[in-house]
Motif scaffolding. Structure first.
Motif, PDB file in Angstrom:
ATOM      1  N   ALA A 679      44.305  37.451  53.221  1.00  0.00           N
ATOM      2  CA  ALA A 679      43.376  38.583  53.348  1.00  0.00           C
ATOM      3  C   ALA A 679      43.942  39.823  52.661  1.00  0.00           C
ATOM      4  O   ALA A 679      43.214  40.569  51.989  1.00  0.00           O
ATOM      5  CB  ALA A 679      43.104  38.869  54.818  1.00  0.00           C
ATOM      6  N   PHE A 680      45.229  40.047  52.805  1.00  0.00           N
ATOM      7  CA  PHE A 680      45.882  41.184  52.148  1.00  0.00           C
ATOM      8  C   PHE A 680      45.806  41.040  50.627  1.00  0.00           C
ATOM      9  O   PHE A 680      45.490  41.994  49.900  1.00  0.00           O
ATOM     10  CB  PHE A 680      47.336  41.264  52.605  1.00  0.00           C
ATOM     11  CG  PHE A 680      48.196  42.200  51.802  1.00  0.00           C
ATOM     12  CD1 PHE A 680      48.042  43.579  51.905  1.00  0.00           C
ATOM     13  CD2 PHE A 680      49.170  41.696  50.946  1.00  0.00           C
ATOM     14  CE1 PHE A 680      48.837  44.441  51.165  1.00  0.00           C
ATOM     15  CE2 PHE A 680      49.968  42.550  50.202  1.00  0.00           C
ATOM     16  CZ  PHE A 680      49.802  43.927  50.305  1.00  0.00           C
ATOM     17  N   ILE A 681      46.071  39.827  50.135  1.00  0.00           N
ATOM     18  CA  ILE A 681      46.026  39.583  48.690  1.00  0.00           C
ATOM     19  C   ILE A 681      44.618  39.826  48.155  1.00  0.00           C
ATOM     20  O   ILE A 681      44.429  40.510  47.137  1.00  0.00           O
ATOM     21  CB  ILE A 681      46.497  38.152  48.377  1.00  0.00           C
ATOM     22  CG1 ILE A 681      47.993  38.004  48.709  1.00  0.00           C
ATOM     23  CG2 ILE A 681      46.242  37.789  46.917  1.00  0.00           C
ATOM     24  CD1 ILE A 681      48.491  36.582  48.704  1.00  0.00           C
ATOM     25  N   ALA A 682      43.633  39.285  48.839  1.00  0.00           N
ATOM     26  CA  ALA A 682      42.245  39.476  48.397  1.00  0.00           C
ATOM     27  C   ALA A 682      41.861  40.949  48.438  1.00  0.00           C
ATOM     28  O   ALA A 682      41.152  41.447  47.546  1.00  0.00           O
ATOM     29  CB  ALA A 682      41.303  38.654  49.279  1.00  0.00           C
ATOM     30  N   GLY A 683      42.345  41.661  49.453  1.00  0.00           N
ATOM     31  CA  GLY A 683      42.039  43.085  49.556  1.00  0.00           C
ATOM     32  C   GLY A 683      42.634  43.885  48.416  1.00  0.00           C
ATOM     33  O   GLY A 683      41.994  44.817  47.898  1.00  0.00           O
ATOM     34  N   ALA A 685      43.215  42.678  45.470  1.00  0.00           N
ATOM     35  CA  ALA A 685      42.542  42.253  44.232  1.00  0.00           C
ATOM     36  C   ALA A 685      41.142  42.834  44.102  1.00  0.00           C
ATOM     37  O   ALA A 685      40.560  42.829  43.007  1.00  0.00           O
ATOM     38  CB  ALA A 685      42.470  40.726  44.194  1.00  0.00           C
ATOM     39  N   LYS A 686      40.614  43.342  45.190  1.00  0.00           N
ATOM     40  CA  LYS A 686      39.196  43.715  45.250  1.00  0.00           C
ATOM     41  C   LYS A 686      38.787  44.701  44.158  1.00  0.00           C
ATOM     42  O   LYS A 686      37.777  44.504  43.470  1.00  0.00           O
ATOM     43  CB  LYS A 686      38.884  44.296  46.630  1.00  0.00           C
ATOM     44  CG  LYS A 686      37.429  44.670  46.829  1.00  0.00           C
ATOM     45  CD  LYS A 686      37.200  45.183  48.253  1.00  0.00           C
ATOM     46  CE  LYS A 686      35.741  45.541  48.466  1.00  0.00           C
ATOM     47  NZ  LYS A 686      35.505  46.053  49.844  1.00  0.00           N
ATOM     48  N   ASN A 687      39.543  45.759  43.971  1.00  0.00           N
ATOM     49  CA  ASN A 687      39.165  46.806  43.012  1.00  0.00           C
ATOM     50  C   ASN A 687      39.936  46.726  41.700  1.00  0.00           C
ATOM     51  O   ASN A 687      39.863  47.648  40.883  1.00  0.00           O
ATOM     52  CB  ASN A 687      39.360  48.185  43.647  1.00  0.00           C
ATOM     53  CG  ASN A 687      38.453  48.379  44.856  1.00  0.00           C
ATOM     54  OD1 ASN A 687      37.303  47.966  44.840  1.00  0.00           O
ATOM     55  ND2 ASN A 687      38.985  49.000  45.904  1.00  0.00           N
ATOM     56  N   ALA A 688      40.678  45.640  41.530  1.00  0.00           N
ATOM     57  CA  ALA A 688      41.487  45.511  40.315  1.00  0.00           C
ATOM     58  C   ALA A 688      40.614  45.174  39.111  1.00  0.00           C
ATOM     59  O   ALA A 688      39.716  44.339  39.190  1.00  0.00           O
ATOM     60  CB  ALA A 688      42.541  44.420  40.507  1.00  0.00           C
ATOM     61  N   ARG A 689      40.897  45.826  37.993  1.00  0.00           N
ATOM     62  CA  ARG A 689      40.196  45.482  36.759  1.00  0.00           C
ATOM     63  C   ARG A 689      40.865  44.296  36.060  1.00  0.00           C
ATOM     64  O   ARG A 689      40.209  43.550  35.337  1.00  0.00           O
ATOM     65  CB  ARG A 689      40.166  46.703  35.826  1.00  0.00           C
ATOM     66  CG  ARG A 689      39.368  47.875  36.403  1.00  0.00           C
ATOM     67  CD  ARG A 689      39.218  49.006  35.379  1.00  0.00           C
ATOM     68  NE  ARG A 689      38.461  50.113  35.946  1.00  0.00           N
ATOM     69  CZ  ARG A 689      39.004  51.158  36.574  1.00  0.00           C
ATOM     70  NH1 ARG A 689      40.328  51.247  36.676  1.00  0.00           N
ATOM     71  NH2 ARG A 689      38.241  52.109  37.078  1.00  0.00           N
ATOM     72  N   ARG A 690      42.150  44.172  36.283  1.00  0.00           N
ATOM     73  CA  ARG A 690      42.912  43.063  35.715  1.00  0.00           C
ATOM     74  C   ARG A 690      44.010  42.706  36.719  1.00  0.00           C
ATOM     75  O   ARG A 690      44.470  43.557  37.484  1.00  0.00           O
ATOM     76  CB  ARG A 690      43.566  43.446  34.373  1.00  0.00           C
ATOM     77  CG  ARG A 690      42.591  43.987  33.338  1.00  0.00           C
ATOM     78  CD  ARG A 690      43.334  44.718  32.229  1.00  0.00           C
ATOM     79  NE  ARG A 690      42.423  45.427  31.342  1.00  0.00           N
ATOM     80  CZ  ARG A 690      41.957  46.659  31.573  1.00  0.00           C
ATOM     81  NH1 ARG A 690      42.319  47.315  32.669  1.00  0.00           N
ATOM     82  NH2 ARG A 690      41.134  47.228  30.706  1.00  0.00           N
ATOM     83  N   ILE A 691      44.455  41.461  36.657  1.00  0.00           N
ATOM     84  CA  ILE A 691      45.464  41.003  37.615  1.00  0.00           C
ATOM     85  C   ILE A 691      46.541  40.203  36.886  1.00  0.00           C
ATOM     86  O   ILE A 691      46.243  39.345  36.052  1.00  0.00           O
ATOM     87  CB  ILE A 691      44.830  40.118  38.714  1.00  0.00           C
ATOM     88  CG1 ILE A 691      43.833  40.927  39.556  1.00  0.00           C
ATOM     89  CG2 ILE A 691      45.904  39.508  39.607  1.00  0.00           C
ATOM     90  CD1 ILE A 691      43.037  40.073  40.530  1.00  0.00           C
ATOM     91  N   LEU A 692      47.781  40.498  37.232  1.00  0.00           N
ATOM     92  CA  LEU A 692      48.910  39.665  36.832  1.00  0.00           C
ATOM     93  C   LEU A 692      49.590  39.132  38.091  1.00  0.00           C
ATOM     94  O   LEU A 692      49.760  39.864  39.063  1.00  0.00           O
ATOM     95  CB  LEU A 692      49.934  40.465  36.025  1.00  0.00           C
ATOM     96  CG  LEU A 692      49.614  40.797  34.570  1.00  0.00           C
ATOM     97  CD1 LEU A 692      50.772  41.579  33.965  1.00  0.00           C
ATOM     98  CD2 LEU A 692      49.347  39.536  33.765  1.00  0.00           C
ATOM     99  N   VAL A 693      49.970  37.874  38.068  1.00  0.00           N
ATOM    100  CA  VAL A 693      50.759  37.280  39.140  1.00  0.00           C
ATOM    101  C   VAL A 693      52.126  36.956  38.554  1.00  0.00           C
ATOM    102  O   VAL A 693      52.243  36.091  37.679  1.00  0.00           O
ATOM    103  CB  VAL A 693      50.089  36.018  39.707  1.00  0.00           C
ATOM    104  CG1 VAL A 693      50.968  35.385  40.777  1.00  0.00           C
ATOM    105  CG2 VAL A 693      48.708  36.357  40.270  1.00  0.00           C
ATOM    106  N   VAL A 694      53.129  37.686  38.987  1.00  0.00           N
ATOM    107  CA  VAL A 694      54.488  37.520  38.465  1.00  0.00           C
ATOM    108  C   VAL A 694      55.286  36.718  39.486  1.00  0.00           C
ATOM    109  O   VAL A 694      55.584  37.195  40.579  1.00  0.00           O
ATOM    110  CB  VAL A 694      55.150  38.880  38.200  1.00  0.00           C
ATOM    111  CG1 VAL A 694      56.589  38.679  37.723  1.00  0.00           C
ATOM    112  CG2 VAL A 694      54.345  39.662  37.163  1.00  0.00           C
ATOM    113  N   GLU A 713      39.546  32.429  46.137  1.00  0.00           N
ATOM    114  CA  GLU A 713      38.796  32.152  47.356  1.00  0.00           C
ATOM    115  C   GLU A 713      38.343  33.433  48.044  1.00  0.00           C
ATOM    116  O   GLU A 713      37.403  33.405  48.843  1.00  0.00           O
ATOM    117  CB  GLU A 713      39.626  31.289  48.302  1.00  0.00           C
ATOM    118  CG  GLU A 713      39.838  29.872  47.780  1.00  0.00           C
ATOM    119  CD  GLU A 713      40.611  28.988  48.742  1.00  0.00           C
ATOM    120  OE1 GLU A 713      41.214  29.526  49.704  1.00  0.00           O
ATOM    121  OE2 GLU A 713      40.616  27.756  48.538  1.00  0.00           O
ATOM    122  N   GLY A 714      39.006  34.551  47.721  1.00  0.00           N
ATOM    123  CA  GLY A 714      38.575  35.838  48.248  1.00  0.00           C
ATOM    124  C   GLY A 714      37.395  36.430  47.498  1.00  0.00           C
ATOM    125  O   GLY A 714      36.941  37.531  47.829  1.00  0.00           O
ATOM    126  N   GLY A 715      36.931  35.717  46.472  1.00  0.00           N
ATOM    127  CA  GLY A 715      35.738  36.154  45.748  1.00  0.00           C
ATOM    128  C   GLY A 715      36.014  36.967  44.505  1.00  0.00           C
ATOM    129  O   GLY A 715      35.104  37.608  43.964  1.00  0.00           O
TER     130      GLY A 715
END
Length: 755
Positions: A679-683, A685-694, A713-715
């Motif tokens: 839930a924290f991760i999805a939260g 990511a919610k407003n991110a324009r781009r995402i990196l997973v390091v 899965e968080g949409g």
């Protein structure tokens, strides 16, 4: 063992050898031609001349043998009707009832799966308990099963101190030895035991399992302990039936292997003959309890009716061999003793045999009517208990000011000192935990006087002495076995695994034993512990694979554990407080993963900036389970999810990305790796324009895969996303390591690819 007066008639090739053994007993009794005693012995008199086993002992033991046998027969009959779900039986091993009778119900027991008679006999120790009904509920996987709540067929009982085992291929031996050592350790640290001080730990296993590496490490550690004159009252009971499923043990191998082993005191007992074996077992038990030395009891048994209901021995053993084995059935010898002594007539003996059969089948039918687990929540309920309010309160409890002032010095409390690096703040937090919990023990390789390879435990031995901080032999399996033993006896163990790669040598002690205990005991037993593991990569010019192990896939796959990874000193302190509280309050197996390369790191951006030093947090601060740390919370152009070494790398890369691309970059330190806070991760990511997973782990099976799954899965799967991960390879030595592991430039390049 005395010869059976009547030979067993050769049977035709009946696939159902359980049926054959059942018929054998009735025919043996009916055809018995011996001369009974004119008058049965008095209850306290020997059952046979020269035997230490009294008539009272024998009658109880014989009934326990019958209960065990008919539970086996019942299971085979009702399995085909889908009313029983477990058919590994105890037939041929009924002599282990003697071990139960001659020990106490407060002697912690870790049992072989062929322990039906042991359990039936131990049930006598407390009034009002019914071994038949309890066993039937377990066979039927009933929700009312008092051992596991229907999760598995296990021999277990909280009142009787039988800690449930699910697969006893030697994996329980290290924790049995650990429990024995813990019983003695309690006296040295002033800890109140949940069992009497002169208790012993009982551990039974088969002759085939004695060859297992995990068994050998326990035998070695037991002898190593005794060699140093340290008490270790464990009774290893090797139930030797001469075969492991279908592989025969070489003739007399157990005696040859263990009979002369130094500092593992050997005793032999005939488990096929109650009259003869009783004194032999008694001698071994007395020796273990009085000398407090590790004791090896070689108990002769046999195996009839096959390994389990699906083992049709007639397909791979000759009829002649089967008949010869079935002639050694211990129930036949017990029947002969009962008749010879005059304790039973043929009629009374067969009547008791059938009465026990009826009781077992009646219990099985009743168990089949009882409810079974039919909700996932109920199945998982005991796996990972978590009471946030209680854990939070315990994590910040600070009623040990006097003790910590004495340990640190009133003018040198860590919260009043300048910022320090990760290793020092871990060390300070460990000192605090030792002040807070007098039952805490820290142990492992080189942790005492040396203070660990990286001096993280420096000073603890001096402050808390050898009874609480001590070195072990070089054996990770035994280190984690000791931890389980101390946990069983109510202590808070803090074992150290020197390098993450070494954990893999002993993973099953957590995966199959410590982490599963709450689940398979329905939360009646717990293994609270805080395991420290130094690991991950980026040690410059040093180590190669074993000292730069960047894979935690094995940890991520263990149900019920908690894994935290702090990248900076203040986080380490608050995380350790919570991990210890999770262990104390909820009995959790807690893992603290320490990034070696960050132990001594002081600077973040430039040499001398000191921006990776942190102050020691006040005692009223603790990190809630699952809470991450967010850098530049309002930034939305790019969000980087990472942990461990990836945190300072990502922060440096974020500065470069902002210079090159003008993006505002948010860095999210996950901190908690198992379970991931989806839930924290999805939260985030919610407003991110781009995402990196390091993810400094490998491309396959790394933490990053779980992070990406949580995002999708968080949409937020439509958000442009890339992973920056290590290669699917072992880590090489020296500079080549940085070809394998991701770096600052890789993060910047991945961000540029998202333009």
């Amino acid at each position: 063992m005395n010869a059976i007066p009547n030979p067993i008639p050769a049977r035709h090739k009946n696939v159902n050898r359980a049926e054959v053994c059942d018929q054998n007993f009735a025919e043996f009794v009916q055809n018995w031609q011996g001369q009974p005693s004119a008058l049965g012995p008095q209850p306290s008199a020997p059952v046979l001349p020269g035997s230490l086993c009294t008539a009272r002992d024998f009658l109880a033991l014989f009934e326990s043998q019958l209960v065990s046998r008919h539970l086996d027969l019942m299971a085979r009959v009702l399995r085909v009707k889908n009313k029983v779900f477990y058919t590994i039986g105890s037939s041929g091993h009924e002599g282990n009832a003697m071990v139960a009778r001659l020990t106490r119900h407060t002697d912690p027991a870790f049992l072989h799966y062929r322990s039906g008679a042991f359990m039936a006999e131990r049930f006598r120790k407390l009034p009002g308990m019914d071994p038949i009904m309890d066993s039937a509920l377990s066979f039927a996987a009933s929700k009312d099963d008092p051992a596991s709540g229907g999760r598995h067929k296990v021999w277990g009982s909280k009142p009787l101190w039988v800690l449930p085992q699910t697969s006893t291929i030697a994996s329980h031996l290290p924790k049995a030895l650990g429990t024995a050592v813990a019983i003695e350790q309690a006296r040295r640290i002033g800890h109140a035991l949940p069992v009497p001080e002169d208790s012993i730990a009982i551990c039974s296993f088969g002759d085939a399992s004695a060859n297992h590496a995990t068994a050998q490490t326990a035998f070695n550690a037991a002898a190593w302990t005794a060699y140093q004159k340290l008490p270790a009252p464990v009774l290893f009971v090797c139930e030797d039936n001469g075969i492991g499923i279908s592989v025969k043990t070489p003739n007399d191998w157990i005696r040859a292997s263990f009979g002369g082993r130094r500092d593992l005191d050997y005793f032999y007992a005939d488990g096929l003959d109650l009259a003869e074996g009783f004194e032999q077992v008694a001698r071994a038990v007395h020796h273990c309890r009085t000398t407090r030395r590790p004791t090896f009891l070689h108990l002769r048994t046999t195996r009839i009716m096959g390994h389990a209901g699906t083992d049709f021995e007639i397909e791979w053993r000759s009829v002649e061999e089967l008949v010869a084995v079935e002639a050694t059935d211990p129930l036949l010898r017990s029947a002969a003793i009962a008749l010879e002594s005059g304790l039973h007539t043929k009629e009374s003996l067969l009547a008791q045999y059938e009465d026990v059969r009826k009781r077992c089948f009646a219990a099985a039918e009743e168990a089949d009517r009882r409810p079974k687990l039919d909700r996932l929540d109920d199945v998982m309920a005991p796996l990972a208990p978590y009471t946030p309010e209680k854990v939070a309160a315990e994590a910040v409890r600070a009623d040990y000011a006097v003790k910590r002032a004495a340990v640190f010095g009133a003018d040198k409390l860590p919260e009043n000192l300048p910022p320090r690096h990760l290793a020092i703040q871990i060390n300070n937090a460990l000192h605090d935990l030792f002040c807070k919990y007098p039952e805490t023990l820290l142990f492992g390789e080189d942790v005492a006087q040396k203070g660990g390879v990286y001096t993280v435990t420096k000073g603890l031995h001096k402050a808390f002495k050898n009874a609480r901080v001590f070195n072990t032999l070089l054996d990770e399996t035994m280190i984690l076995g000791l931890a389980q033993g101390y946990a069983n006896m109510g202590m808070l163990p803090v074992p150290e695994i020197q390098y993450l790669a070494y954990f893999h040598n002993a993973c099953d002690q957590i995966r199959g034993e410590a982490a599963s205990l709450q689940f398979f005991s329905n939360d009646q037993y717990r293994n609270p512990m805080l395991v420290r593991i130094a690991g991950l990569g980026y040690q410059r010019g040093f180590g190669g694979h074993f000292h730069n192990d960047n894979s935690i896939a094995a940890l991520r796959d263990i149900p019920g554990i908690v894994v935290g990874c702090a990248s900076r000193g203040d986080d380490a302190a608050t995380m350790l407080r919570t991990l210890a509280a999770l262990a104390k309050v909820d009995g959790r197996v807690a893992i603290f993963l320490e990034p070696i390369a960050l132990y001594m790191t002081k600077d973040l951006y430039e040499a001398g900036d000191g921006q990776w030093l942190t102050s020691y947090p006040p005692l009223d601060q603790a990190m809630p389970l699952g809470e991450g740390r967010i850098y530049a919370e309002d930034a939305e152009d790019l969000v980087i999810f990472t942990y461990g070494n990836g945190v300072p790398m990502s922060l440096r890369a974020a500065r470069e990305i902002e210079k090159k691309l003008g993006w505002k970059v948010r860095t999210v330190d996950l901190r908690w790796l198992v379970p991931l806070n989806e839930a924290f991760i999805a939260g985030q990511a919610k407003n991110a324009r781009r995402i990196l997973v390091v993810d400094e782990g490998r491309h396959s099976a790394g933490v990053g895969e779980g992070v990406v799954t949580a995002i999708v899965e968080g949409g937020h799967g439509a958000t442009p996303l890339r992973r920056v991960v290590g290669a699917d390879t072992y880590t090489p030595l020296a500079g080549a390591a940085f070809l394998v592991l991701p770096g600052d430039a890789d993060i910047v390049a991945a961000a540029e690819a998202l333009r």
